[in-house]
Design a protein around this motif. Structure first.
Motif, PDB file in Angstrom:
ATOM      1  N   ARG A  66       0.832  -1.213   0.000  1.00  0.00           N
ATOM      2  CA  ARG A  66       0.000   0.000   0.000  1.00  0.00           C
ATOM      3  C   ARG A  66       0.860   1.253   0.000  1.00  0.00           C
ATOM      4  O   ARG A  66       0.565   2.218  -0.695  1.00  0.00           O
ATOM      5  N   MET A  67       1.924   1.247   0.773  1.00  0.00           N
ATOM      6  CA  MET A  67       2.800   2.409   0.816  1.00  0.00           C
ATOM      7  C   MET A  67       3.537   2.587  -0.511  1.00  0.00           C
ATOM      8  O   MET A  67       3.681   3.706  -0.992  1.00  0.00           O
ATOM      9  N   ALA A  68       3.997   1.502  -1.085  1.00  0.00           N
ATOM     10  CA  ALA A  68       4.725   1.574  -2.359  1.00  0.00           C
ATOM     11  C   ALA A  68       3.842   2.146  -3.462  1.00  0.00           C
ATOM     12  O   ALA A  68       4.323   2.879  -4.331  1.00  0.00           O
ATOM     13  N   GLU A  69       2.548   1.841  -3.435  1.00  0.00           N
ATOM     14  CA  GLU A  69       1.617   2.359  -4.443  1.00  0.00           C
ATOM     15  C   GLU A  69       1.573   3.883  -4.441  1.00  0.00           C
ATOM     16  O   GLU A  69       1.329   4.503  -5.468  1.00  0.00           O
ATOM     17  N   SER A  70       1.804   4.498  -3.282  1.00  0.00           N
ATOM     18  CA  SER A  70       1.771   5.962  -3.196  1.00  0.00           C
ATOM     19  C   SER A  70       3.172   6.569  -3.086  1.00  0.00           C
ATOM     20  O   SER A  70       3.323   7.726  -2.716  1.00  0.00           O
TER      21      SER A  70
END
Length: 130
Positions: free
Chosen positions: A81-85
């Motif tokens: 989830r963090m990598a997506e943003s």
């Protein structure tokens, strides 16, 4: 950024999560203590969800005595989830029992892992070094 600190513990007292400012913009350190498993994962999951928009989260595992597949999945999902943003989730201070589980599952290949939190915070992303 001001100093912030929050704590959460599950009802059994087997897992503690303390959140503090990482002393860098949009960086947080989550110090996890105790045992991370199906019955205790909620406080870590909540802390990660609360800070998922951060640029970086360092999970300090030096106080973590045990982690099962539920705990690993919580960390993996949050990392994605963090990598997506554009953010990242790093680990620090893995102790032998937890480190071994991460090694066996191959999870060590997807996380940046540091000897301790100080080393993780000293490793600034390239944008901060400029």
């Amino acid at each position: 950024m001001g100093s912030t600190e929050q704590a959460a513990e599950d009802f059994t007292g087997r897992l503690g999560v303390r959140v503090r400012d990482g002393q860098r913009p949009a960086t947080y350190v989550l110090a996890v203590t105790g045992e991370l498993d199906h019955d205790t994962a909620a406080p870590l999951k909540e802390a990660l969800e609360t800070h998922v928009t951060a640029e970086r989260i360092v999970v300090d595992c030096s106080g973590l005595r045990f982690c099962d597949s539920t705990g690993l999945n919580v960390l993996l999902r949050s990392r994605l989830r963090m990598a997506e943003s554009g953010g990242r989730l790093d680990l620090a201070g893995l102790r032998p029992p937890v480190d071994r589980m991460f090694e066996i599952t191959g999870a060590l290949t997807v996380f940046r892992v540091y000897a301790d939190t100080a080393a993780a915070l000293a490793d600034a992303p390239a944008a901060e070094e400029a």
